[in-house]
Structure formats: structure tokens, C-alpha cells
Design a protein around this motif. Sequence first.
Motif, PDB file in Angstrom:
ATOM      1  N   ASP B  56       1.308  -1.307  -0.137  1.00 33.30           N
ATOM      2  CA  ASP B  56       0.121  -0.049  -0.012  1.00 33.30           C
ATOM      3  C   ASP B  56       0.853   1.340  -0.388  1.00 33.30           C
ATOM      4  O   ASP B  56       1.305   1.111   0.904  1.00 33.30           O
ATOM      5  N   ASP B  57       1.173   1.715  -1.251  1.00 37.64           N
ATOM      6  CA  ASP B  57       1.591   3.032  -0.883  1.00 37.64           C
ATOM      7  C   ASP B  57       1.115   4.775  -1.026  1.00 37.64           C
ATOM      8  O   ASP B  57       1.171   5.097  -0.561  1.00 37.64           O
ATOM      9  N   SER B  58       0.108   4.046   0.113  1.00 40.68           N
ATOM     10  CA  SER B  58      -1.294   5.288   0.620  1.00 40.68           C
ATOM     11  C   SER B  58       0.271   6.018   1.901  1.00 40.68           C
ATOM     12  O   SER B  58       0.767   5.709   2.201  1.00 40.68           O
ATOM     13  N   SER B  63       2.631   5.508   6.997  1.00 41.16           N
ATOM     14  CA  SER B  63       2.898   6.012   8.094  1.00 41.16           C
ATOM     15  C   SER B  63       2.874   4.549   8.899  1.00 41.16           C
ATOM     16  O   SER B  63       3.434   4.316  10.453  1.00 41.16           O
ATOM     17  N   ILE B  64       2.485   3.169   8.464  1.00 40.13           N
ATOM     18  CA  ILE B  64       2.838   2.394   9.324  1.00 40.13           C
ATOM     19  C   ILE B  64       4.244   1.424   9.377  1.00 40.13           C
ATOM     20  O   ILE B  64       4.317   1.032  10.635  1.00 40.13           O
ATOM     21  N   SER B  65       4.465   1.622   8.223  1.00 40.52           N
ATOM     22  CA  SER B  65       5.551   0.533   8.217  1.00 40.52           C
ATOM     23  C   SER B  65       6.624   1.930   8.738  1.00 40.52           C
ATOM     24  O   SER B  65       7.740   1.166   8.657  1.00 40.52           O
ATOM     25  N   GLU B  66       6.617   3.047   8.069  1.00 39.62           N
ATOM     26  CA  GLU B  66       7.585   3.925   9.260  1.00 39.62           C
ATOM     27  C   GLU B  66       7.265   3.522  10.973  1.00 39.62           C
ATOM     28  O   GLU B  66       9.080   3.146  11.484  1.00 39.62           O
ATOM     29  N   SER B  67       6.282   3.360  11.902  1.00 40.46           N
ATOM     30  CA  SER B  67       6.088   2.808  12.908  1.00 40.46           C
ATOM     31  C   SER B  67       6.522   2.108  13.322  1.00 40.46           C
ATOM     32  O   SER B  67       7.730   1.477  14.257  1.00 40.46           O
ATOM     33  N   LEU B  68       6.360   0.992  12.364  1.00 42.36           N
ATOM     34  CA  LEU B  68       7.085  -0.718  12.688  1.00 42.36           C
ATOM     35  C   LEU B  68       8.603  -0.559  12.466  1.00 42.36           C
ATOM     36  O   LEU B  68      10.199  -1.375  12.885  1.00 42.36           O
ATOM     37  N   ARG B  69       9.445   0.645  12.015  1.00 44.07           N
ATOM     38  CA  ARG B  69      10.502   0.362  11.653  1.00 44.07           C
ATOM     39  C   ARG B  69      11.565   1.095  13.036  1.00 44.07           C
ATOM     40  O   ARG B  69      12.706   1.044  13.703  1.00 44.07           O
ATOM     41  N   GLN B  70      10.404   2.159  13.174  1.00 49.76           N
ATOM     42  CA  GLN B  70      10.683   2.824  14.783  1.00 49.76           C
ATOM     43  C   GLN B  70      11.417   2.094  16.130  1.00 49.76           C
ATOM     44  O   GLN B  70      11.640   2.175  16.911  1.00 49.76           O
ATOM     45  N   ILE B  71      10.072   0.862  15.943  1.00 47.33           N
ATOM     46  CA  ILE B  71      10.682  -0.574  17.618  1.00 47.33           C
ATOM     47  C   ILE B  71      11.595  -0.557  17.440  1.00 47.33           C
ATOM     48  O   ILE B  71      12.950  -0.606  16.272  1.00 47.33           O
ATOM     49  N   PRO B  72      12.433  -0.155  18.251  1.00 46.13           N
ATOM     50  CA  PRO B  72      14.087  -0.724  18.703  1.00 46.13           C
ATOM     51  C   PRO B  72      14.427  -2.061  18.273  1.00 46.13           C
ATOM     52  O   PRO B  72      16.064  -2.292  18.247  1.00 46.13           O
ATOM     53  N   VAL B  73      13.936  -2.976  19.008  1.00 46.18           N
ATOM     54  CA  VAL B  73      14.022  -4.432  18.750  1.00 46.18           C
ATOM     55  C   VAL B  73      13.906  -5.420  17.436  1.00 46.18           C
ATOM     56  O   VAL B  73      14.369  -6.352  17.450  1.00 46.18           O
ATOM     57  N   PHE B  74      13.128  -4.722  16.020  1.00 49.27           N
ATOM     58  CA  PHE B  74      13.130  -4.703  14.720  1.00 49.27           C
ATOM     59  C   PHE B  74      14.390  -4.622  13.841  1.00 49.27           C
ATOM     60  O   PHE B  74      14.135  -3.165  14.362  1.00 49.27           O
ATOM     61  N   GLU B  75      14.352  -5.248  12.816  1.00 49.25           N
ATOM     62  CA  GLU B  75      15.416  -4.505  11.706  1.00 49.25           C
ATOM     63  C   GLU B  75      14.548  -5.371  11.004  1.00 49.25           C
ATOM     64  O   GLU B  75      14.410  -6.572  10.663  1.00 49.25           O
ATOM     65  N   GLY B 102      -4.700  -0.992  -1.069  1.00 54.17           N
ATOM     66  CA  GLY B 102      -5.769  -0.366  -0.942  1.00 54.17           C
ATOM     67  C   GLY B 102      -6.425  -0.132   0.456  1.00 54.17           C
ATOM     68  O   GLY B 102      -7.556  -0.161   1.345  1.00 54.17           O
ATOM     69  N   LEU B 103      -5.301  -0.240   1.593  1.00 55.44           N
ATOM     70  CA  LEU B 103      -5.633  -0.015   3.070  1.00 55.44           C
ATOM     71  C   LEU B 103      -6.591   2.058   2.726  1.00 55.44           C
ATOM     72  O   LEU B 103      -6.999   1.391   3.592  1.00 55.44           O
ATOM     73  N   GLU B 104      -6.186   2.240   2.690  1.00 55.53           N
ATOM     74  CA  GLU B 104      -6.298   3.722   2.701  1.00 55.53           C
ATOM     75  C   GLU B 104      -8.425   3.918   2.433  1.00 55.53           C
ATOM     76  O   GLU B 104      -9.051   4.795   2.942  1.00 55.53           O
ATOM     77  N   GLU B 105      -8.565   3.225   1.328  1.00 55.89           N
ATOM     78  CA  GLU B 105     -10.052   2.854   0.785  1.00 55.89           C
ATOM     79  C   GLU B 105     -10.384   2.688   1.694  1.00 55.89           C
ATOM     80  O   GLU B 105     -12.198   2.748   2.049  1.00 55.89           O
ATOM     81  N   SER B 106      -9.955   1.611   2.254  1.00 53.35           N
ATOM     82  CA  SER B 106     -11.442   0.490   3.262  1.00 53.35           C
ATOM     83  C   SER B 106     -11.281   1.104   4.566  1.00 53.35           C
ATOM     84  O   SER B 106     -12.098   0.834   4.936  1.00 53.35           O
ATOM     85  N   LEU B 107     -10.489   1.849   4.700  1.00 52.24           N
ATOM     86  CA  LEU B 107     -10.238   2.569   6.099  1.00 52.24           C
ATOM     87  C   LEU B 107     -11.351   3.807   5.734  1.00 52.24           C
ATOM     88  O   LEU B 107     -11.703   3.909   6.902  1.00 52.24           O
ATOM     89  N   SER B 108     -11.318   4.310   4.189  1.00 53.00           N
ATOM     90  CA  SER B 108     -12.653   5.505   4.710  1.00 53.00           C
ATOM     91  C   SER B 108     -13.741   5.366   4.283  1.00 53.00           C
ATOM     92  O   SER B 108     -14.052   5.808   5.019  1.00 53.00           O
ATOM     93  N   SER B 109     -14.099   4.255   4.100  1.00 50.12           N
ATOM     94  CA  SER B 109     -15.156   3.464   3.490  1.00 50.12           C
ATOM     95  C   SER B 109     -15.708   3.224   5.206  1.00 50.12           C
ATOM     96  O   SER B 109     -16.539   2.447   4.701  1.00 50.12           O
ATOM     97  N   GLY B 110     -14.592   2.850   6.273  1.00 51.83           N
ATOM     98  CA  GLY B 110     -14.984   2.642   7.557  1.00 51.83           C
ATOM     99  C   GLY B 110     -15.141   0.924   7.852  1.00 51.83           C
ATOM    100  O   GLY B 110     -15.208   0.632   9.176  1.00 51.83           O
ATOM    101  N   GLN B 111     -14.373   0.292   7.343  1.00 51.23           N
ATOM    102  CA  GLN B 111     -13.693  -1.029   7.087  1.00 51.23           C
ATOM    103  C   GLN B 111     -12.845  -0.785   7.687  1.00 51.23           C
ATOM    104  O   GLN B 111     -11.853  -0.353   7.347  1.00 51.23           O
ATOM    105  N   ALA B 112     -12.982  -1.532   8.343  1.00 49.30           N
ATOM    106  CA  ALA B 112     -11.184  -2.618   8.963  1.00 49.30           C
ATOM    107  C   ALA B 112     -10.804  -3.144   8.130  1.00 49.30           C
ATOM    108  O   ALA B 112     -11.266  -4.378   7.129  1.00 49.30           O
TER     109      ALA B 112
END
Lengths: 305, 360
Positions: B56-58, B63-75, B102-112
Motif C-alpha cells: 500500500d503506497d498511500s 506511516s504504518i511501515s515507518e512506525s514499525l521501523r521505529q521499534i528498537p528491537v526490530f530490524e 488499498g488500505l486507505e480506501e477500505s479505512l475511509s469507507s469505515g471498514q477494518a
Amino acid sequence: MVIEVEQLVKTYGPVRAVDGISFEVKKGEVFGMLGPNGAGKTTTVEIIEGLRQADSGRVTVLGMDVAKVPARIKQKIGIQLQAPSLLPLLTTEEILNLFGGLYEHSLPPGEVLELLSLTESRKVMVKNLSGGQQQRLSVAMAMVNDPEIAFLDEPTTGLDPQARRGLWTVIEEMSARKKTIFLTTHYMEEAERLCDRVAIIDHGKIIALGTPQELIRNHFEEKAIQFFLEPPQPQDVWRALPGVTNVAQDESETVIYSDSIPATMSAILKYAEQHDLTRELKDLHVREASLEDLFLKLTGRKIRE
Amino acid sequence: MRAFNKLIIANFKQFIRDRTALFFTFAFPLLFMVIFGLAFSGEQDISYKIGLINNDDSPIGTSISESLRQIPVFEITEGGLDETLAELEDGDLRAVVLIPAGLEESLSSGQAADITVYYDPSQTTSSPIILSVLNQSINVINLQLTGQPVLLNLTQESIQAQQLRNIDYLVPGILAMSMLFLGMFGGVPMVEWREKQVLKRFGATPLRRSTMMFSQVAYRLILAVVQAIIIIAVAFFAFDVQIVGNWFVLLGLVLLGALTFVSIGYFAVSRAKTVEGAMPLINLVQFPMLFLSGIFFPVELFPDFMRPIVDAIPLTYLGDSFRQVMVDATPLHSLGFDVAILGVWLVVTMVLAIRFFRWE
């Protein structure tokens, strides 16, 4: 009297190792207990030393009852055990220093080492000593408290002839210092040379007691003729000769006891000549009777059998 | 007293000339510490290699992939699905996270939407940790996405005065092990002396048996203290292990521990006729004790049916008491309880050793 033993008995199961022994040891003498292996020598000595308990009988050492005050007696006696049990990683000097420290009164290690001719091995660890040196160290340990009585249990067993004579000299020196020495041995010539008095023991009983000369004189008027002859002749041949009182044969070695040496001797030579055995007759000689002969006469066995 | 001192001095002279004894008393525990100290020290900064596939390049996917990169114990390494799953199977990656397209589309339509984690359940130690870290991270991202304020924060505060590292945990165990070996082998010289008739030779002197016995035990205790000092010094200078507890309490525990195992050792060999016969008896007692006590593994790791054995072993209590006094670790039992159990073992085995010991 420094040792008094009365009616001593010790049994191991059915075996009466010591069977009613009584004797006394005088101050300053070298007293020898002689007998074959298993005769009860070590058991007797260890009871006197306070290392074992008798079943019955009474032992007094230096006027004290062994059964009552063994610790006080051990202060004043020196003990050499048959198996030298030493600490292999200590030097001879350290061993004597340690054992000296266990007594109220002790001699400086250097002095004892000198007496036993061990001065050169002073810094040598026990594990690197020769058998003879270990044996001498074990005698030295019996001397370290300058004891009034030294007990030496077969001190020369397992030594070569030279080391044995070395130890004899040591014992003679100690005797010259007026020490009482209680010696056990199964070497008769050792007892004859060293001991003022001997007790001959067999199957837990004393079978003869006195000075070596006395014992031999009392039991033998005759002398011994000894020789090797191959093949051995029947004993009856020798018994028939003039003057012969007894004959002992051990394979090719023959001992003939005789109260008329010239008659017996010429008869032996004549017999050899008649049977063409002159060349086979070896090492023929006449000697005085010994304690060895006495033991044979009293028990019918040789002592080292 | 003179005889007592001479015997102790003689013991030490023999000890320093006996290379085998020197090795097992000093080199062996230190070797143990160095090997395990080095082996465990690498795990200080743990990191897990995680594969990431972001389909998903939205802005949300980024931002999710950035958050995961910030976790210190993960490489994090990014890649395609097939190649990362192959690496997971080979064990090069510990887990693979898939962010669907298609993460953005499903989230904006309120779907998990589902974020998938692939992991290897056979990695029993790392997988639960990774899953729980991911779970928390996703929760936090969820909160951010829905714009809800964070009301509760978890602040972590260790109850221990200092952060325990593996080596901190290990050193008290090594000290307890050393007391075990030192004590258990304490009876061997007596067996040797009995076998070689040295005891009989001493019996031919005015030396009292009690003096000889006390000197033997005192010599062992001195050796125990010297050994403890060396172990603690090496731990401090080479591995920076700080001793936080009271030194006198520690000394008391060293003496109590050594004395307890000396008693057990004497009892174990009280009837042995030869040194060859004594060694298996000693090992029969000391190796099960070494492995079933909690000195190197947490006691929770043992199955339930073995717990009564673990709880009966004196070494467990010595290790526990060392650990709480030396590095202030969480105790299994109170110090008083540890000392009481050791004391019971000491008294019971000492009585048995005196009752059964043979002099000849």
C-alpha cells in the motif's frame, strides 16, 4: 621394666591371633619378636601400642595401663607401622615437622634426619624417595618425639641388603643412646645381630624366650653341617651316619645337626665318594646353630615358608 | 592448637603442589564464568529481523511501515512476499508482516483491514515476544488513526535496584556451584588417608581425632573463602558485576554453604573404602543436584512433578540466597528461609556423617 604383658588374648572370628602371651621388656634393651608372617607379631605390637584392643589380658607401658590412658602413652613412645603411610606431596623435613608438632615434646627435624642419614633428602617430596629412603623416613617418624620406647614393625622388610644393613646401623646407634627398642622381624639373622633378647612366636604363642645365645645354647649341643647336593639323597641315609642328631632338607639344600663333627664329616665325604657324588657336593661347611635352626627344631618348619 | 595449625599448613602445602586440585578449585569456575559470560553477553542488545511487504503506497501504509521501523528491537527488511517467506522458512527472518493494498480506501469507507503476520511457531522464545510487540504497535497505530487521546500510559520501573544482565544472574550460580564442588570433594582426602593408612599413622600419635577432623573442615572453609574472593573479584573486574549486598552476610553464606556441602560430602563417602569407590558416590549426589537446582535455570522451567526435588535440594537455597545478597535479584524465598533449610541439611548430614564415618 618398661613393658609388661600378661596373658594377652585377641581373636578374629575362629582364629586366635594372640593366644595367651606374657613377657616383659627391660629398660634400654633391644627386644625382638620373631616369627613367620601371620604368627601374631603385628597384632601383639599394635595392642601394646594402643592401636588395637585386646579381648583379655593386661598391658602396662612405662607403668601405665594401655587400655586406660593410651593418649598419655603415645606421647612417650614412637611407632613405626609396617606399611609406610606417608603424605606424598610433603618433603621429608615437612613430614617430621608436622608429626613433631603432634607431640608435647619433639626433636628438631634436622637432628632426626641426620640420625637416619636423610639430611640430603630433606627437601625431597615423599613421592620421589626410594623405597629404602621411605622406610628410613618411616623409622624417623617413630623417633621424632625422642621416645622412651621405639616400636619398629618389620622395619627392614622389602629392603635390599645394603639398605637393610644401613638401617641396622641406625638401630644400633639408637640402642647406644639407651633407647628401648621393640623390634619385630622374620629375619633371624637380623634378630641375632640386633636383639639383646628375643621372643619366638608361632600361632599366637611364645615358643621360646631369652637371649639369642642362651636359646641356641639351651637347645643345641650340636653344630650344623650344611651343603647342596643334586640329586638329594633320602634323609635316612644321613640319619644313619655317626653323630647325627637331626636332618633338615629343602630340595637340594641339606642341613645335618651333629654332636660329633669329625665323625659325621668324614662319613659324609666317604658316602659321596662311594656314590660318585663328590662333584655334586657343593658349598659344604660347618657352622654354629642359629635362631633359624632353632625355629626349625621347635616347629618343624622353616620360618619363611 | 599447635597440632591444628600444623595440619592446616600441611594441607595447604599439599594443595598448592597438587595441580589437579588447583585447576578444579580455581581455574574451572573462572573458565566456566568466562565461557558463559562471553556466550551470553552478545544477547544484551536483542534485535529480531522482520520482513516487511508494503503493498500500500498511500500515506497510511507508509506511516504504518515507518512506525514499525521505529521499534528498537526490530530490524526491518523490505521485499516481495515469496522471497521474504522463503527467508522466514530458512530462519533468516523471525516474522514477516504484510500490509495489504488499498488500505486507505477500505479505512475511509469505515471498514477494518487486516495486517497479516507470518511467523514460525517453532521459534518458541522469539515468536511470542514478536507477536506481542506487533500487537501493541498496531493498537497504538489504531488509536492514532481513530484520533482518540491516549489516557493510560504504562511506565516501566524495575523493582530491582539495578538492571540484571545474564552475567549478573550467572555469577551467584557459579559461586554456589563452586561451594558444592569444594564441599563434596572435602571427604576425598579422608578416604585416601583411610585407604593408605595415614589415619592409622595419625592414630599412632597423641593427635585427637576431633582435632584432625576440625582442621580438615577449617582448611576447606578457608579454601572456600579464598575461592569466593577470586570468583567475585574476576566477576567484578572482568564483567563489571556489582555486589550490592552486605559483605558479612555474604561471607556467612559462603561459610554456611561450604560447611553444608562438606557435611553432605563426608556423609556420602563415610563408608567408601577407596578413592575410586568414593568418586561415583560423590558424583551421584552432586550432578543431579547441580542440574536440578535453580542455580543456572529458573526453577519455573522444571516440570511440576520435579518441583518437589528442586525444592528439596540445598543448592537451590544457596543459589537463591547468593543471588539476592550479591545482585539483589528477586528472591524465591526469604533469606531466613534459605538459611534455615541449609541449616537443617547441615545438621542432619553432619549427624549422619559422624554416625557412619569409619576410621579404619
